[in-house]
Design an enzyme around this catalytic site. Structure first.
Site, PDB file in Angstrom:
ATOM      1  N   CYS A   1       0.859  -1.182   0.000  1.00  0.00           N
ATOM      2  CA  CYS A   1       0.000   0.000   0.000  1.00  0.00           C
ATOM      3  C   CYS A   1       0.896   1.233   0.000  1.00  0.00           C
ATOM      4  O   CYS A   1       1.518   1.547   1.017  1.00  0.00           O
ATOM      5  CB  CYS A   1      -0.914   0.003   1.219  1.00  0.00           C
ATOM      6  SG  CYS A   1      -1.984   1.463   1.298  1.00  0.00           S
TER       7      CYS A   1
ATOM      8  N   HIS B   1      -2.389  -5.067 -10.633  1.00  0.00           N
ATOM      9  CA  HIS B   1      -3.177  -3.950 -11.167  1.00  0.00           C
ATOM     10  C   HIS B   1      -3.539  -4.202 -12.617  1.00  0.00           C
ATOM     11  O   HIS B   1      -2.747  -4.745 -13.390  1.00  0.00           O
ATOM     12  CB  HIS B   1      -2.387  -2.643 -11.068  1.00  0.00           C
ATOM     13  CG  HIS B   1      -2.245  -2.143  -9.673  1.00  0.00           C
ATOM     14  ND1 HIS B   1      -3.165  -1.302  -9.087  1.00  0.00           N
ATOM     15  CD2 HIS B   1      -1.300  -2.394  -8.731  1.00  0.00           C
ATOM     16  CE1 HIS B   1      -2.775  -1.049  -7.843  1.00  0.00           C
ATOM     17  NE2 HIS B   1      -1.659  -1.697  -7.611  1.00  0.00           N
TER      18      HIS B   1
ATOM     19  N   GLU C   1     -10.310  -0.756  -5.634  1.00  0.00           N
ATOM     20  CA  GLU C   1      -9.345  -1.628  -4.975  1.00  0.00           C
ATOM     21  C   GLU C   1      -9.988  -2.963  -4.594  1.00  0.00           C
ATOM     22  O   GLU C   1     -11.118  -2.995  -4.099  1.00  0.00           O
ATOM     23  CB  GLU C   1      -8.774  -0.957  -3.728  1.00  0.00           C
ATOM     24  CG  GLU C   1      -7.936   0.277  -4.031  1.00  0.00           C
ATOM     25  CD  GLU C   1      -7.121   0.716  -2.841  1.00  0.00           C
ATOM     26  OE1 GLU C   1      -6.535  -0.163  -2.173  1.00  0.00           O
ATOM     27  OE2 GLU C   1      -7.071   1.934  -2.566  1.00  0.00           O
TER      28      GLU C   1
ATOM     29  N   CYS D   1      -5.073   5.697  -4.362  1.00  0.00           N
ATOM     30  CA  CYS D   1      -4.386   4.409  -4.260  1.00  0.00           C
ATOM     31  C   CYS D   1      -2.959   4.629  -4.746  1.00  0.00           C
ATOM     32  O   CYS D   1      -2.739   4.891  -5.932  1.00  0.00           O
ATOM     33  CB  CYS D   1      -5.090   3.349  -5.107  1.00  0.00           C
ATOM     34  SG  CYS D   1      -4.238   1.749  -5.148  1.00  0.00           S
TER      35      CYS D   1
ATOM     36  N   GLY E   1      -1.763   2.061  -7.146  1.00  0.00           N
ATOM     37  CA  GLY E   1      -2.544   2.256  -8.360  1.00  0.00           C
ATOM     38  C   GLY E   1      -2.031   3.420  -9.182  1.00  0.00           C
ATOM     39  O   GLY E   1      -1.998   3.362 -10.422  1.00  0.00           O
TER      40      GLY E   1
END
Length: 285
Positions: free
Chosen positions: A76, A170, A219, A228, A231
């Site tokens: 994260c 992703h 997510e 994110c 992301g």
């Protein structure tokens, strides 16, 4: 049990941070879900647990738990920035450059003079087995130096996605406008697509210019979040390889702006953005 916590946010991606440096913390997935619950708990996209390092030359270890499912997850980026502010503000370290172990990555985190934090996210991963991504049954379309893979989201609609990992999987697609992108409809369909055995984060990227994008991310396990970090990194890497973006890009998420830099190849992805403490408290679990 009574549990002390710190609520933090980075570009609107919010976290409950727990200090387990003095004694081990062993919570159940149900307890992590309770912490993440926005009606019956504190409310957070992710729960971050700060621990002592187990590795020589590494300053800390931290673990990440999904606030919706209670499951432990790999990475994260916005949480990593909040981690730096937490350990500095709590006096756990006075370093400006901090090395930290996560589930599958060693990160180098740097506190900037303006209070923002830069995270060395390491190089992106394109190997399908490591993402993981199963391409069986799909035929990609080549664009630039990358591939776009077709995903069937129903009713004859095909979303073309670039696939990679930033420590977690992703699937990034280019859209005309993030304001009108079907994030809430297509996001969960992409997340659960059978080509992704561990599910996937679905990114919707609008290219404003070669140095500026807008981004929304659905997510896995959490739904759409205000930002994110991984992301944003994945979207910029995909955009660069597709020939759409330059090496330094400003990313506007719904919760704020991140700066992402990537020089290509095996170079690390650098992410810079804010990290803010919202409040501290105690909760009974």
């Amino acid at each position: 049990m009574q549990l002390r916590f710190t609520k933090m946010q980075g570009a609107g991606n919010d976290f409950v941070v727990l200090d387990a440096t003095q004694q081990p913390l062993d919570l159940t997935p149900e307890q992590y879900r309770q912490l993440g619950d926005r009606r019956f708990g504190v409310g957070a996209d992710q729960i971050l647990v700060v621990e002592k390092s187990r590795t020589p030359g590494v300053d800390f270890r931290y673990r990440i738990f999904n606030g919706g499912s209670g499951d432990e997850v790999e990475q994260c980026g916005n949480g990593a920035r909040c981690f730096v502010r937490f350990v500095r503000d709590r006096g756990l370290t006075d370093k400006k450059v901090i090395r930290v172990d996560t589930m599958n990555t060693l990160l180098e985190l740097r506190l900037q003079d303006d209070g923002r934090v830069t995270v060395d996210m390491g190089p992106p991963v394109f190997d399908h087995a490591q993402i993981p991504f199963d391409p069986q049954g799909a035929t990609p379309r080549r664009q630039g130096d990358f591939e776009l893979w077709p995903l069937d989201v129903g009713d004859g609609v095909i979303d073309e996605v670039a696939v990679l990992s930033m420590g977690n999987p992703h699937a990034v697609q280019v859209v005309d406008s993030v304001d009108h992108a079907p994030v809430e409809v297509h996001g969960p369909l992409i997340e659960a697509d059978p080509h992704f055995p561990r599910k996937v984060n679905a990114g919707f990227m609008q290219v404003v210019s070669r140095s500026h994008i807008r981004l929304r991310v659905y997510e896995r396990g959490a739904g759409e979040t205000l930002a994110c970090g991984t992301g944003a990194c994945a979207a910029v890497v995909a955009g660069i390889r597709l020939g759409l973006l330059d090496a330094r890009v400003e990313v506007d998420a719904r919760g704020g702006r991140l700066t992402i830099e990537w020089q290509g190849g095996r170079s690390p992805v650098l992410m810079t953005g804010p990290a803010v403490t919202v409040f501290e408290g105690e909760i009974s679990l």
